[in-house]
Design a protein around this motif. Structure first.
Motif, PDB file in Angstrom:
ATOM      1  N   ARG A   1      58.899  19.767  -4.666  1.00  0.00           N
ATOM      2  CA  ARG A   1      58.679  18.342  -4.359  1.00  0.00           C
ATOM      3  C   ARG A   1      57.883  17.671  -5.476  1.00  0.00           C
ATOM      4  O   ARG A   1      58.161  16.519  -5.849  1.00  0.00           O
ATOM      5  N   HIS A   2      56.903  18.377  -6.004  1.00  0.00           N
ATOM      6  CA  HIS A   2      56.090  17.872  -7.115  1.00  0.00           C
ATOM      7  C   HIS A   2      56.976  17.490  -8.304  1.00  0.00           C
ATOM      8  O   HIS A   2      56.879  16.371  -8.841  1.00  0.00           O
ATOM      9  N   PHE A   3      57.859  18.396  -8.717  1.00  0.00           N
ATOM     10  CA  PHE A   3      58.708  18.119  -9.869  1.00  0.00           C
ATOM     11  C   PHE A   3      59.708  17.002  -9.572  1.00  0.00           C
ATOM     12  O   PHE A   3      59.983  16.159 -10.441  1.00  0.00           O
ATOM     13  N   ARG A   4      60.224  16.949  -8.354  1.00  0.00           N
ATOM     14  CA  ARG A   4      61.198  15.911  -8.008  1.00  0.00           C
ATOM     15  C   ARG A   4      60.547  14.525  -7.974  1.00  0.00           C
ATOM     16  O   ARG A   4      61.123  13.545  -8.450  1.00  0.00           O
ATOM     17  N   ILE A   5      59.326  14.453  -7.432  1.00  0.00           N
ATOM     18  CA  ILE A   5      58.614  13.170  -7.422  1.00  0.00           C
ATOM     19  C   ILE A   5      58.342  12.707  -8.845  1.00  0.00           C
ATOM     20  O   ILE A   5      58.550  11.529  -9.190  1.00  0.00           O
ATOM     21  N   LEU A   6      57.908  13.617  -9.684  1.00  0.00           N
ATOM     22  CA  LEU A   6      57.599  13.266 -11.065  1.00  0.00           C
ATOM     23  C   LEU A   6      58.849  12.769 -11.788  1.00  0.00           C
ATOM     24  O   LEU A   6      58.803  11.760 -12.512  1.00  0.00           O
ATOM     25  N   ARG A   7      59.955  13.458 -11.588  1.00  0.00           N
ATOM     26  CA  ARG A   7      61.200  13.054 -12.265  1.00  0.00           C
ATOM     27  C   ARG A   7      61.669  11.685 -11.776  1.00  0.00           C
ATOM     28  O   ARG A   7      62.177  10.869 -12.563  1.00  0.00           O
ATOM     29  N   GLU A   8      61.476  11.403 -10.496  1.00  0.00           N
ATOM     30  CA  GLU A   8      61.905  10.120  -9.935  1.00  0.00           C
ATOM     31  C   GLU A   8      61.063   8.964 -10.459  1.00  0.00           C
ATOM     32  O   GLU A   8      61.571   7.847 -10.635  1.00  0.00           O
ATOM     33  N   ARG A   9      59.772   9.223 -10.695  1.00  0.00           N
ATOM     34  CA  ARG A   9      58.859   8.124 -11.027  1.00  0.00           C
ATOM     35  C   ARG A   9      58.639   7.930 -12.521  1.00  0.00           C
ATOM     36  O   ARG A   9      57.983   6.966 -12.922  1.00  0.00           O
ATOM     37  N   ALA A  10      59.175   8.826 -13.330  1.00  0.00           N
ATOM     38  CA  ALA A  10      59.058   8.676 -14.787  1.00  0.00           C
ATOM     39  C   ALA A  10      60.427   8.965 -15.390  1.00  0.00           C
ATOM     40  O   ALA A  10      60.919  10.085 -15.309  1.00  0.00           O
ATOM     41  N   ASP A  11      61.030   7.954 -15.985  1.00  0.00           N
ATOM     42  CA  ASP A  11      62.405   8.085 -16.468  1.00  0.00           C
ATOM     43  C   ASP A  11      62.434   8.752 -17.842  1.00  0.00           C
ATOM     44  O   ASP A  11      62.800   8.145 -18.850  1.00  0.00           O
ATOM     45  N   LEU A  12      62.019  10.026 -17.848  1.00  0.00           N
ATOM     46  CA  LEU A  12      62.064  10.847 -19.058  1.00  0.00           C
ATOM     47  C   LEU A  12      62.505  12.246 -18.678  1.00  0.00           C
ATOM     48  O   LEU A  12      62.229  12.704 -17.564  1.00  0.00           O
ATOM     49  N   PRO A  13      63.173  12.968 -19.578  1.00  0.00           N
ATOM     50  CA  PRO A  13      63.489  14.372 -19.298  1.00  0.00           C
ATOM     51  C   PRO A  13      62.213  15.143 -19.003  1.00  0.00           C
ATOM     52  O   PRO A  13      61.174  14.919 -19.644  1.00  0.00           O
ATOM     53  N   LEU A  14      62.306  16.059 -18.046  1.00  0.00           N
ATOM     54  CA  LEU A  14      61.129  16.779 -17.565  1.00  0.00           C
ATOM     55  C   LEU A  14      61.299  18.277 -17.789  1.00  0.00           C
ATOM     56  O   LEU A  14      62.286  18.868 -17.362  1.00  0.00           O
ATOM     57  N   PHE A  15      60.305  18.871 -18.452  1.00  0.00           N
ATOM     58  CA  PHE A  15      60.266  20.309 -18.677  1.00  0.00           C
ATOM     59  C   PHE A  15      59.185  20.923 -17.800  1.00  0.00           C
ATOM     60  O   PHE A  15      58.055  20.417 -17.747  1.00  0.00           O
ATOM     61  N   ALA A  16      59.522  21.996 -17.115  1.00  0.00           N
ATOM     62  CA  ALA A  16      58.525  22.740 -16.348  1.00  0.00           C
ATOM     63  C   ALA A  16      57.805  23.699 -17.279  1.00  0.00           C
ATOM     64  O   ALA A  16      58.419  24.308 -18.170  1.00  0.00           O
ATOM     65  N   TYR A  17      56.513  23.863 -17.068  1.00  0.00           N
ATOM     66  CA  TYR A  17      55.669  24.750 -17.865  1.00  0.00           C
ATOM     67  C   TYR A  17      55.214  25.868 -16.939  1.00  0.00           C
ATOM     68  O   TYR A  17      54.396  25.651 -16.057  1.00  0.00           O
ATOM     69  N   ASP A  18      55.781  27.056 -17.140  1.00  0.00           N
ATOM     70  CA  ASP A  18      55.450  28.202 -16.284  1.00  0.00           C
ATOM     71  C   ASP A  18      54.245  28.919 -16.886  1.00  0.00           C
ATOM     72  O   ASP A  18      54.372  29.654 -17.860  1.00  0.00           O
ATOM     73  N   LEU A  19      53.072  28.700 -16.289  1.00  0.00           N
ATOM     74  CA  LEU A  19      51.806  29.185 -16.836  1.00  0.00           C
ATOM     75  C   LEU A  19      50.936  29.757 -15.720  1.00  0.00           C
ATOM     76  O   LEU A  19      49.874  29.223 -15.397  1.00  0.00           O
ATOM     77  N   PRO A  20      51.364  30.848 -15.100  1.00  0.00           N
ATOM     78  CA  PRO A  20      50.645  31.347 -13.920  1.00  0.00           C
ATOM     79  C   PRO A  20      49.217  31.793 -14.193  1.00  0.00           C
ATOM     80  O   PRO A  20      48.387  31.769 -13.285  1.00  0.00           O
ATOM     81  N   VAL A  21      48.887  32.163 -15.423  1.00  0.00           N
ATOM     82  CA  VAL A  21      47.525  32.592 -15.708  1.00  0.00           C
ATOM     83  C   VAL A  21      46.534  31.445 -15.492  1.00  0.00           C
ATOM     84  O   VAL A  21      45.361  31.673 -15.179  1.00  0.00           O
ATOM     85  N   CYS A  22      47.003  30.206 -15.604  1.00  0.00           N
ATOM     86  CA  CYS A  22      46.132  29.044 -15.421  1.00  0.00           C
ATOM     87  C   CYS A  22      46.334  28.346 -14.084  1.00  0.00           C
ATOM     88  O   CYS A  22      45.374  27.862 -13.482  1.00  0.00           O
ATOM     89  N   VAL A  23      47.581  28.255 -13.612  1.00  0.00           N
ATOM     90  CA  VAL A  23      47.839  27.481 -12.399  1.00  0.00           C
ATOM     91  C   VAL A  23      48.024  28.364 -11.169  1.00  0.00           C
ATOM     92  O   VAL A  23      48.145  27.854 -10.057  1.00  0.00           O
TER      93      VAL A  23
END
Length: 319
Positions: free
Chosen positions: A122-144
């Protein structure tokens, strides 16, 4: 905005130079962009982990991104990190990145609160809907503290939410499973998400990741030696595996600079970011090697070790 082809090549996470007072050194940052573009990189990732994004104020983040976009001058795409703890804060950063002229966004999963995979999607979908730019996910489990499952990434790739993934999970098996799920090394162009880009964040296994089907690399060490990573990328793409392995092994040796700082005196992030910044200072790109508080600065002996790594790698003349 969307890209019909996946972003590939070498996309360094741009270090943020700071002056002696800890403020963004825009002149050094502009020189770094020139150093990277002249080295042949295919894109720039501003405000990532190597940019010390988590240590910068919102004002500093905005200034750094504006400087990178201006210095890049459209020569390569600029990906803007919009990393923050919650969706509303990330959306605000995304709006600022859009206004600054960024070409794409990079976001992690939410963090601080424990987050369910449904909430991450849902987080990524909301972000993509509200900002008209290509979206890259950053997989960083050591931090998040959340690993992006291959099935979730594929779902978000197939429905157009994500344009790509920067994988810094350190889980090479998971990355390989995702590549296979998206069509494998030779089937990516006809796979379920043909325009989806997979970028590895591991500086030390770029040759293997590219051979497995990754589209490119986001190397922190690429700030120091962008041309080396471009040679490695070109060698793999050209089928010259002997040259690729030789270049990768040279870069592995150069990467040893990240351990210059004594482990008993500072964190590994302080050591690594300090090493990159002092290497850039020694190369004449940065004026200072300052890292953001509370990171501990490198002392004289660690900086001398960084210099030896640069000389051994052929980036400075051997004395």
């Amino acid at each position: 905005m969307s890209w019909s082809q996946p972003l590939g090549g070498v996309v360094p996470p741009v270090c943020t130079p700071l002056d002696a007072a800890g403020e963004v050194d825009t002149a050094s940052l502009a020189r770094l962009v020139g150093h990277l573009v002249d080295g042949g990189v295919h894109g720039l990732f501003a405000l990532g982990s190597s940019s010390e994004v988590a240590f910068l104020t919102d004002r500093q983040r905005a200034l750094a991104l504006e400087t990178v976009v201006e210095a890049a001058a459209g020569r390569v795409p600029v990906l803007a990190g919009v990393i923050d703890m919650t969706t509303p804060r990330v959306v605000e950063h995304a709006r600022d990145a859009l206004a600054a002229g960024a070409d794409a966004l990079v976001a992690t999963a939410p963090f601080y609160a424990r987050t369910h995979p449904v909430e991450i999607a849902r987080h990524f979908r909301i972000l993509r809907e509200r900002a008209d730019l290509p979206l890259f996910a950053y997989d960083l489990p050591v931090c998040v503290h959340s690993k992006l499952a291959p099935a979730l990434v594929r779902e978000l790739a197939e429905d157009g939410t994500l344009a790509g993934l920067k994988d810094s999970s350190g889980d090479e098996g998971s990355l390989r499973r995702l590549l296979v799920a998206l069509g494998g090394r030779h089937g990516r162009a006809d796979g379920p998400a043909p325009a989806f880009s997979i970028l590895t964040g591991s500086e030390l296994t770029v040759d293997a990741a590219l051979l497995a089907g990754a589209d490119g690399v986001v190397p922190g060490l690429g700030n120091v030696d962008p041309a080396g990573y471009v040679r490695l990328y070109d060698a793999v793409r050209g089928g010259d595996l002997d040259t690729a392995v030789k270049e990768q092994e040279r870069l592995v040796e150069l990467f040893g600079m990240v351990d210059a700082g004594p482990e008993g005196e500072m964190g590994r992030n302080s050591s690594a970011i300090g090493a990159f910044k002092h290497a850039l200072r020694l190369l004449g790109v940065f004026t200072h090697g300052t890292t953001a508080d509370p990171q501990i600065p490198l002392g004289t002996e660690p900086v001398a070790l960084v210099e030896r790594h640069l000389r051994t790698a052929g980036l400075l003349p051997v004395r």
